[in-house]
Design an enzyme around this catalytic site. Sequence first.
Site, short mmCIF file in Angstrom:
data_model
loop_
_atom_site.label_atom_id
_atom_site.label_comp_id
_atom_site.label_asym_id
_atom_site.label_seq_id
_atom_site.Cartn_x
_atom_site.Cartn_y
_atom_site.Cartn_z
N LYS A 1 41.84 31.38 50.51
CA LYS A 1 42.25 32.02 49.46
C LYS A 1 43.23 32.95 49.38
O LYS A 1 43.24 34.06 50.41
CB LYS A 1 41.12 32.60 48.77
N ASP B 1 44.57 33.36 43.80
CA ASP B 1 43.74 33.84 42.97
C ASP B 1 44.30 34.97 42.18
O ASP B 1 44.17 36.06 42.65
CB ASP B 1 42.38 34.10 43.88
N LYS C 1 44.47 35.39 38.75
CA LYS C 1 43.85 35.71 37.54
C LYS C 1 44.78 35.89 36.35
O LYS C 1 44.74 36.84 35.80
CB LYS C 1 42.81 36.73 37.56
N ASP D 1 47.71 36.70 30.04
CA ASP D 1 48.93 37.15 29.28
C ASP D 1 49.08 36.08 28.04
O ASP D 1 48.29 35.36 27.53
CB ASP D 1 50.18 36.96 30.02
N ILE D 2 50.12 36.34 27.29
CA ILE D 2 50.51 35.45 25.97
C ILE D 2 50.53 34.24 26.76
O ILE D 2 50.86 33.94 27.89
CB ILE D 2 51.61 35.90 25.41
N THR E 1 32.04 39.45 39.41
CA THR E 1 30.78 39.77 40.23
C THR E 1 30.44 41.19 40.45
O THR E 1 29.61 41.72 40.89
CB THR E 1 30.92 39.05 41.25
N ARG F 1 34.75 39.36 53.38
CA ARG F 1 34.64 40.26 54.68
C ARG F 1 33.55 39.78 55.55
O ARG F 1 33.50 40.05 56.84
CB ARG F 1 34.00 41.43 53.85
#
Length: 231
Positions: free
Chosen positions: A31, A58, A60, A63-64, A118, A206
Amino acid sequence: MAQLIVALDFPRQEAALSLARELRGFVPWCKVGMELFTVGGPALIESLKHLHYNVFLDLKFYDIPHTVGQAVRAAASLGIDMLTLHCQGGERMCREAAEAASGMASGKPLLFGVTVLTSFMPGEMPGISAAPAEHALTLAHGAQTWGLDGVVCSGHEAGHIKAALPGLQCLCPGIRPAGSAAGDQRRIMTPARAVAQGADFLVVGRPILEAPSPVEAARRILAEMAAGRAL
Protein backbone atom coordinates in the site's frame (compact mmCIF):
# COMPACT_ATOMS: atom_id res chain seq x y z
CA MET A 1 -8.79 -16.47 -0.13
CA ALA A 2 -7.83 -13.37 1.85
CA GLN A 3 -4.66 -11.56 0.81
CA LEU A 4 -2.18 -9.57 2.90
CA ILE A 5 -1.24 -5.99 2.00
CA VAL A 6 1.77 -4.39 3.70
CA ALA A 7 1.29 -0.66 4.29
CA LEU A 8 4.49 1.14 3.35
CA ASP A 9 3.81 4.01 5.74
CA PHE A 10 7.20 5.69 5.58
CA PRO A 11 8.20 9.36 5.18
CA ARG A 12 11.04 8.40 2.81
CA GLN A 13 10.85 6.35 -0.37
CA GLU A 14 14.26 4.77 0.26
CA ALA A 15 12.96 3.13 3.44
CA ALA A 16 9.81 1.96 1.66
CA LEU A 17 11.72 0.38 -1.20
CA SER A 18 14.15 -1.28 1.18
CA LEU A 19 11.30 -3.01 3.03
CA ALA A 20 9.58 -3.87 -0.25
CA ARG A 21 12.74 -5.65 -1.42
CA GLU A 22 12.95 -7.51 1.89
CA LEU A 23 9.34 -8.70 1.72
CA ARG A 24 9.32 -9.54 -1.98
CA GLY A 25 8.00 -13.06 -2.43
CA PHE A 26 6.26 -13.15 0.98
CA VAL A 27 3.62 -10.44 0.56
CA PRO A 28 1.92 -9.94 -2.83
CA TRP A 29 0.52 -6.45 -2.22
CA CYS A 30 1.88 -3.15 -0.93
CA LYS A 31 0.00 0.00 0.00
CA VAL A 32 1.18 3.49 -0.91
CA GLY A 33 -0.65 6.12 1.13
CA MET A 34 -0.78 9.90 1.18
CA GLU A 35 2.53 10.49 2.95
CA LEU A 36 4.63 8.18 0.81
CA PHE A 37 3.03 9.14 -2.50
CA THR A 38 3.60 12.82 -1.70
CA VAL A 39 7.37 12.25 -1.44
CA GLY A 40 7.76 9.45 -3.99
CA GLY A 41 5.17 10.14 -6.67
CA PRO A 42 4.75 8.12 -9.87
CA ALA A 43 8.43 7.09 -9.89
CA LEU A 44 7.88 5.15 -6.67
CA ILE A 45 4.90 3.30 -8.18
CA GLU A 46 7.07 2.35 -11.14
CA SER A 47 9.78 1.02 -8.81
CA LEU A 48 7.29 -1.12 -6.89
CA LYS A 49 5.84 -2.51 -10.10
CA HIS A 50 9.37 -3.47 -11.18
CA LEU A 51 9.58 -5.46 -7.93
CA HIS A 52 6.45 -7.33 -9.15
CA TYR A 53 4.11 -6.02 -6.45
CA ASN A 54 0.42 -5.44 -6.80
CA VAL A 55 0.14 -1.78 -5.80
CA PHE A 56 -2.71 -0.37 -3.73
CA LEU A 57 -2.80 3.43 -4.00
CA ASP A 58 -4.64 4.66 -0.92
CA LEU A 59 -5.37 8.36 -1.54
CA LYS A 60 -9.08 8.24 -0.67
CA PHE A 61 -10.33 10.47 -3.47
CA TYR A 62 -13.20 12.77 -2.47
CA ASP A 63 -14.12 15.70 -4.73
CA ILE A 64 -16.57 16.70 -7.45
CA PRO A 65 -17.34 13.83 -9.88
CA HIS A 66 -15.29 15.15 -12.82
CA THR A 67 -12.19 15.73 -10.68
CA VAL A 68 -12.37 12.26 -9.15
CA GLY A 69 -12.88 10.66 -12.56
CA GLN A 70 -9.78 12.40 -13.89
CA ALA A 71 -7.80 11.39 -10.79
CA VAL A 72 -8.81 7.75 -11.30
CA ARG A 73 -7.66 7.91 -14.93
CA ALA A 74 -4.34 9.41 -13.86
CA ALA A 75 -3.81 6.76 -11.18
CA ALA A 76 -4.77 3.91 -13.50
CA SER A 77 -2.28 5.14 -16.10
CA LEU A 78 0.49 4.49 -13.56
CA GLY A 79 -0.37 0.79 -13.55
CA ILE A 80 -1.76 0.66 -10.04
CA ASP A 81 -3.95 -2.34 -9.19
CA MET A 82 -6.28 -0.91 -6.56
CA LEU A 83 -7.29 2.53 -5.31
CA THR A 84 -9.65 4.12 -2.79
CA LEU A 85 -12.29 6.83 -2.84
CA HIS A 86 -14.79 7.95 -0.21
CA CYS A 87 -18.29 6.49 -0.50
CA GLN A 88 -19.42 9.69 1.22
CA GLY A 89 -18.75 11.41 -2.13
CA GLY A 90 -22.05 9.96 -3.29
CA GLU A 91 -23.49 8.21 -6.31
CA ARG A 92 -22.42 10.56 -9.11
CA MET A 93 -18.83 10.70 -7.90
CA CYS A 94 -18.55 6.92 -7.50
CA ARG A 95 -20.19 6.19 -10.85
CA GLU A 96 -17.82 8.63 -12.57
CA ALA A 97 -14.87 6.86 -10.95
CA ALA A 98 -16.14 3.43 -12.00
CA GLU A 99 -16.68 4.61 -15.57
CA ALA A 100 -13.19 6.12 -15.68
CA ALA A 101 -11.60 2.90 -14.41
CA SER A 102 -13.52 0.70 -16.84
CA GLY A 103 -12.44 2.81 -19.78
CA MET A 104 -8.71 2.33 -19.23
CA ALA A 105 -7.03 0.38 -22.03
CA SER A 106 -4.08 -0.38 -19.71
CA GLY A 107 -6.28 -2.38 -17.32
CA LYS A 108 -8.96 -1.61 -14.76
CA PRO A 109 -7.84 -1.09 -11.15
CA LEU A 110 -10.06 -2.32 -8.35
CA LEU A 111 -12.06 0.51 -6.80
CA PHE A 112 -12.73 0.37 -3.06
CA GLY A 113 -15.01 2.82 -1.31
CA VAL A 114 -14.11 3.98 2.19
CA THR A 115 -17.05 3.55 4.57
CA VAL A 116 -16.10 4.45 8.18
CA LEU A 117 -12.49 5.06 9.17
CA THR A 118 -11.21 2.61 11.80
CA SER A 119 -10.12 5.54 13.96
CA PHE A 120 -13.77 6.49 14.62
CA MET A 121 -15.75 5.25 17.61
CA PRO A 122 -19.55 5.61 18.03
CA GLY A 123 -20.59 9.25 18.29
CA GLU A 124 -17.35 10.63 16.81
CA MET A 125 -18.38 10.98 13.14
CA PRO A 126 -19.27 14.66 12.53
CA GLY A 127 -22.89 15.10 11.53
CA ILE A 128 -23.61 11.34 11.57
CA SER A 129 -25.65 9.85 14.41
CA ALA A 130 -25.71 6.27 13.11
CA ALA A 131 -23.42 3.70 14.70
CA PRO A 132 -20.29 2.87 12.63
CA ALA A 133 -21.57 -0.59 11.69
CA GLU A 134 -24.94 0.77 10.54
CA HIS A 135 -23.41 3.62 8.56
CA ALA A 136 -20.82 1.31 6.96
CA LEU A 137 -23.53 -1.07 5.77
CA THR A 138 -25.57 1.79 4.30
CA LEU A 139 -22.56 3.05 2.35
CA ALA A 140 -21.67 -0.50 1.27
CA HIS A 141 -25.11 -0.91 -0.31
CA GLY A 142 -24.44 2.28 -2.24
CA ALA A 143 -20.96 1.15 -3.27
CA GLN A 144 -22.28 -2.05 -4.84
CA THR A 145 -25.07 -0.20 -6.68
CA TRP A 146 -22.67 2.48 -7.94
CA GLY A 147 -20.24 0.06 -9.56
CA LEU A 148 -17.42 -0.21 -7.01
CA ASP A 149 -15.59 -3.50 -6.49
CA GLY A 150 -15.50 -3.37 -2.73
CA VAL A 151 -15.40 -1.29 0.42
CA VAL A 152 -12.90 -0.39 3.10
CA CYS A 153 -14.28 -1.26 6.53
CA SER A 154 -13.14 -2.53 9.88
CA GLY A 155 -13.22 -6.24 10.58
CA HIS A 156 -16.15 -5.56 12.90
CA GLU A 157 -18.30 -4.53 9.93
CA ALA A 158 -17.01 -7.06 7.40
CA GLY A 159 -19.22 -9.94 8.52
CA HIS A 160 -22.44 -7.90 8.27
CA ILE A 161 -21.46 -6.47 4.89
CA LYS A 162 -20.52 -9.86 3.42
CA ALA A 163 -23.75 -11.40 4.70
CA ALA A 164 -25.86 -8.66 3.10
CA LEU A 165 -23.73 -8.14 -0.03
CA PRO A 166 -21.78 -11.34 -0.75
CA GLY A 167 -20.52 -10.07 -4.10
CA LEU A 168 -18.81 -7.04 -2.56
CA GLN A 169 -15.19 -7.37 -1.48
CA CYS A 170 -14.04 -6.11 1.93
CA LEU A 171 -10.64 -4.56 2.61
CA CYS A 172 -9.88 -4.24 6.31
CA PRO A 173 -7.30 -1.93 7.88
CA GLY A 174 -6.86 -1.74 11.65
CA ILE A 175 -5.48 -5.28 11.71
CA ARG A 176 -3.39 -6.06 14.77
CA PRO A 177 -1.91 -9.48 15.58
CA ALA A 178 -2.57 -10.70 19.11
CA GLY A 179 -0.47 -8.70 21.57
CA SER A 180 0.22 -5.77 19.21
CA ALA A 181 -0.34 -2.15 20.23
CA ALA A 182 -3.41 -0.50 18.73
CA GLY A 183 -1.72 2.85 18.06
CA ASP A 184 -4.24 5.41 16.75
CA GLN A 185 -6.56 2.69 15.46
CA ARG A 186 -9.70 2.10 17.52
CA ARG A 187 -11.89 -0.61 15.97
CA ILE A 188 -9.12 -3.16 15.55
CA MET A 189 -9.23 -6.93 14.93
CA THR A 190 -6.77 -9.81 14.73
CA PRO A 191 -5.92 -11.33 11.33
CA ALA A 192 -7.62 -14.61 12.18
CA ARG A 193 -10.88 -12.98 13.25
CA ALA A 194 -10.94 -10.65 10.25
CA VAL A 195 -10.54 -13.56 7.84
CA ALA A 196 -13.22 -15.50 9.70
CA GLN A 197 -15.53 -12.50 9.22
CA GLY A 198 -15.01 -12.70 5.45
CA ALA A 199 -12.36 -10.05 4.80
CA ASP A 200 -10.81 -10.32 1.32
CA PHE A 201 -7.79 -8.07 1.97
CA LEU A 202 -6.02 -7.24 5.23
CA VAL A 203 -3.85 -4.12 5.49
CA VAL A 204 -1.04 -4.29 8.05
CA GLY A 205 1.51 -1.56 8.67
CA ARG A 206 3.27 -0.99 11.98
CA PRO A 207 3.21 -4.61 13.24
CA ILE A 208 5.37 -5.47 10.20
CA LEU A 209 7.25 -2.19 9.74
CA GLU A 210 8.37 -1.94 13.36
CA ALA A 211 9.16 -5.64 13.88
CA PRO A 212 12.80 -6.74 14.45
CA SER A 213 12.29 -9.08 11.47
CA PRO A 214 9.58 -7.84 9.07
CA VAL A 215 9.70 -11.13 7.16
CA GLU A 216 9.02 -13.17 10.31
CA ALA A 217 6.24 -10.76 11.31
CA ALA A 218 4.64 -11.22 7.89
CA ARG A 219 4.99 -15.00 8.20
CA ARG A 220 3.19 -14.97 11.56
CA ILE A 221 0.37 -12.83 10.20
CA LEU A 222 -0.05 -15.13 7.21
CA ALA A 223 -0.21 -18.08 9.63
CA GLU A 224 -2.90 -16.30 11.65
CA MET A 225 -4.83 -15.64 8.44
CA ALA A 226 -4.63 -19.33 7.54
CA ALA A 227 -5.95 -20.23 10.98
CA GLY A 228 -8.84 -17.82 10.50
CA ARG A 229 -10.04 -19.75 7.46
CA ALA A 230 -10.73 -22.70 9.71
CA LEU A 231 -12.86 -20.73 12.19
